[in-house]
Design a protein around this motif. Sequence first.
Motif, PDB file in Angstrom:
ATOM      1  N   ARG A 286       0.832  -1.208   0.000  1.00 52.20           N
ATOM      2  CA  ARG A 286       0.000   0.000   0.000  1.00 52.20           C
ATOM      3  C   ARG A 286       0.870   1.262   0.000  1.00 52.20           C
ATOM      4  NH1 ARG A 286      -4.180  -0.174   4.574  1.00 52.20           N
ATOM      5  NH2 ARG A 286      -5.541  -1.157   3.013  1.00 52.20           N
ATOM      6  N   LYS A 287       2.013   1.200   0.659  1.00 48.94           N
ATOM      7  CA  LYS A 287       2.908   2.353   0.737  1.00 48.94           C
ATOM      8  C   LYS A 287       3.544   2.672  -0.604  1.00 48.94           C
ATOM      9  CE  LYS A 287       7.240   3.779   2.974  1.00 48.94           C
ATOM     10  NZ  LYS A 287       8.352   3.366   3.857  1.00 48.94           N
ATOM     11  N   ASP A 289       4.472   3.767  -4.158  1.00 43.20           N
ATOM     12  CA  ASP A 289       3.924   4.618  -5.222  1.00 43.20           C
ATOM     13  C   ASP A 289       4.691   4.445  -6.527  1.00 43.20           C
ATOM     14  OD1 ASP A 289       6.291   5.932  -4.737  1.00 43.20           O
ATOM     15  OD2 ASP A 289       5.385   7.768  -3.947  1.00 43.20           O
ATOM     16  N   SER A 290       5.669   3.544  -6.509  1.00 38.40           N
ATOM     17  CA  SER A 290       6.411   3.185  -7.706  1.00 38.40           C
ATOM     18  C   SER A 290       7.135   1.877  -7.423  1.00 38.40           C
ATOM     19  CB  SER A 290       7.403   4.276  -8.116  1.00 38.40           C
ATOM     20  OG  SER A 290       8.336   4.507  -7.066  1.00 38.40           O
ATOM     21  N   ILE A 316       0.989   1.904 -12.014  1.00 36.99           N
ATOM     22  CA  ILE A 316       2.036   2.338 -11.101  1.00 36.99           C
ATOM     23  C   ILE A 316       3.335   2.445 -11.896  1.00 36.99           C
ATOM     24  CG2 ILE A 316       2.622  -0.032 -10.351  1.00 36.99           C
ATOM     25  CD1 ILE A 316       3.103   1.128  -7.549  1.00 36.99           C
ATOM     26  N   HIS A 334      14.105   6.712  -3.493  1.00 32.62           N
ATOM     27  CA  HIS A 334      12.743   7.157  -3.199  1.00 32.62           C
ATOM     28  C   HIS A 334      12.174   6.210  -2.156  1.00 32.62           C
ATOM     29  CE1 HIS A 334       8.830   8.734  -3.460  1.00 32.62           C
ATOM     30  NE2 HIS A 334       8.337   7.934  -4.386  1.00 32.62           N
ATOM     31  N   ASN A 336       9.401   5.551  -0.880  1.00 33.54           N
ATOM     32  CA  ASN A 336       8.121   4.872  -1.084  1.00 33.54           C
ATOM     33  C   ASN A 336       8.133   3.928  -2.287  1.00 33.54           C
ATOM     34  OD1 ASN A 336       6.951   6.162   1.113  1.00 33.54           O
ATOM     35  ND2 ASN A 336       6.324   7.926  -0.114  1.00 33.54           N
ATOM     36  N   ARG A 337       9.314   3.678  -2.788  1.00 34.08           N
ATOM     37  CA  ARG A 337       9.433   2.767  -3.941  1.00 34.08           C
ATOM     38  C   ARG A 337       9.536   1.328  -3.442  1.00 34.08           C
ATOM     39  NH1 ARG A 337      13.689   4.800  -7.924  1.00 34.08           N
ATOM     40  NH2 ARG A 337      11.910   6.092  -8.528  1.00 34.08           N
ATOM     41  N   ARG A 419      -4.728  -0.560  -5.198  1.00 33.90           N
ATOM     42  CA  ARG A 419      -4.870   0.815  -5.701  1.00 33.90           C
ATOM     43  C   ARG A 419      -6.258   1.089  -6.269  1.00 33.90           C
ATOM     44  NH1 ARG A 419       0.080   3.391  -6.748  1.00 33.90           N
ATOM     45  NH2 ARG A 419      -0.690   4.382  -8.664  1.00 33.90           N
TER      46      ARG A 419
END
Length: 605
Positions: A286-287, A289-290, A316, A334, A336-337, A419
């Motif tokens: 869930r965290k 974003d890529s 994504i 990054h 959140n990757r 997502r």
Amino acid sequence: MCGIVGAVAKRNVVPVMLEGLKRLEYRGYDSCGIALCAEGQLERSRSTSRVAELEKQVSNRHLSGFLGIAHTRWATHGAPTTDNAHPHFSGKRIALVHNGIIENHAELREELKAQGYVFSSQTDTEVIAHLIDRFYRGDLLKAVQAAVVRLRGAFAIAVICGNEPQRMVGARQGSPLVVGIGEHENFLASDALALAGTTNRIVYLEEGDVVDIHLNDCHIYDAGGKPALREVRMVSVYAGVSELGPYRHFMQKEIFEQPRAIADTLQGLEGIAPDLFGADALPVLRKADSVLILACGTSYYAGLTAKYWLESVARIPVEVEIASEYRYRDSVPHENRLVVTISQSGETADTLAALRHARELGMDGSLTICNVATSAMVRECALAYITRAGVEIGVASTKAFTTQLTALFLLSLTIAQIRGRLTPEQEAEYIRMLRHLPAAVSAVLALEPQIIAWAEEFSRHNDALFLGRGIHYPIALEGALKLKEISYIHAEAYPAGELKHGPLALVTEKMPVVTIAPNDDLLEKLKSNMQEVRARGGQLYVFADSDTKIVSEEGIHVIRMPENYGLLSPILHVIPLQLLAYHTALVRGTDVDKPRNLAKSVTVE
């Protein structure tokens, strides 16, 4: 790469070690050897041929012993000669085998030469043997512990000493090593498969561990020299994996095992859910974003295919990096990757190093797609999906690749669901397609007779082009890799739209051009690219979906795929490319399962 087997027992350990080496032959090697301690004397036999030849040498010399180490070597430092083959000796008391690469071997060599040590090989491994001998003061464990502190690089070693005939010491750093626990006998190996049929009680050593092995006990010490407890696992490695059955080669066997391997990889699948990847998967996924995918070789092509799925289904952003390049460039981290590694063995040195580099940059969310549940990759990643391809013996990967793709498609669906981009109706349809996938693969395998006819023609060429568009471009890359790996035909793959930007210069009537032609949105574009080939006299060999309306005519040879499979089409289209490579190599008479210069498990950088 390189295999290690060691044993200390109350029985002759030669049969155990030779059988272990045979089980490790699939990893790739160009020399092999064995060293034994008998009545305080070290003896060895080495060969630049196969393990079977080593076995004859050992038998002719009547070698036996209760303590021994054995090795298959894939040459790095020094040519594949008898002098460079393992085990390496230092004087008459230290014998050692080694997997990996010692990066500071040159400076250590000069230091040891200045102290009077004479080198008989070009290897970095001999440096370790002499270094241990230099530190030896009657305690092999202490000598090994002192020596490994001086080593930079990756290694797994097994060491015996003529002065201590019931003791073996092992150490690992960046290269796998396991301990096998028996009854009044114990073992060391680079792979649990080597001990199949001997013991199923396995201890996986961790980074920096040193193990002191005796007849009745084993003591493990961590990198700091402190006693360490490591779990004893019951590992069921099927001893019959090395049996060919009705097949001529393991590669052929593994190609035809793909329906079963895919079905096993999907075993128990009822629906799409984060816990497919671990109990703690939901917050990690869930965290994200890529996604950053790290892999090498065939696994890299699986990652390139997954990029299309993840971006089109889960929406994504995805980057796919060759692991050996990633950690040597300035990349932008990054937090959140999601870092996804792909590895058949779970011990691929470059991929492990890239994973650790990503973590050092602050990217803690990690997931691996791997075929070995007990591997370093699985232990070091937060999440995992274990493919169930079974042991893959052939160096050229087949069933490991298609099961990786299957797992990566599941990952794409799972992230899409998290997502909010996967409806219940879509999920049900994808589950239906996945369940039908083994049957669809079986139907493609039935094309083998037609592909055999093509192989005869391919065998007469020294070059080939492979073309694909969109999601099938990585499959073209994989097809070209398979052909060059085992037939030694130079093969390159291109996105079909790139033809006019250079590769068309290579096209003549002597250049076979393999084309992947699914019935998708890019089909008409692909047909135009095919006409560019025909206009230059090139011979097209097309694997086309049945409804593409591409027909055989002069210069165009067509094999029709049984059905269009939409997003999962890459899994079906790679099967005939595997068969084409296999049968072409068969006609050319190459060593299909053990192609020259290559290794199965690449555990050195």
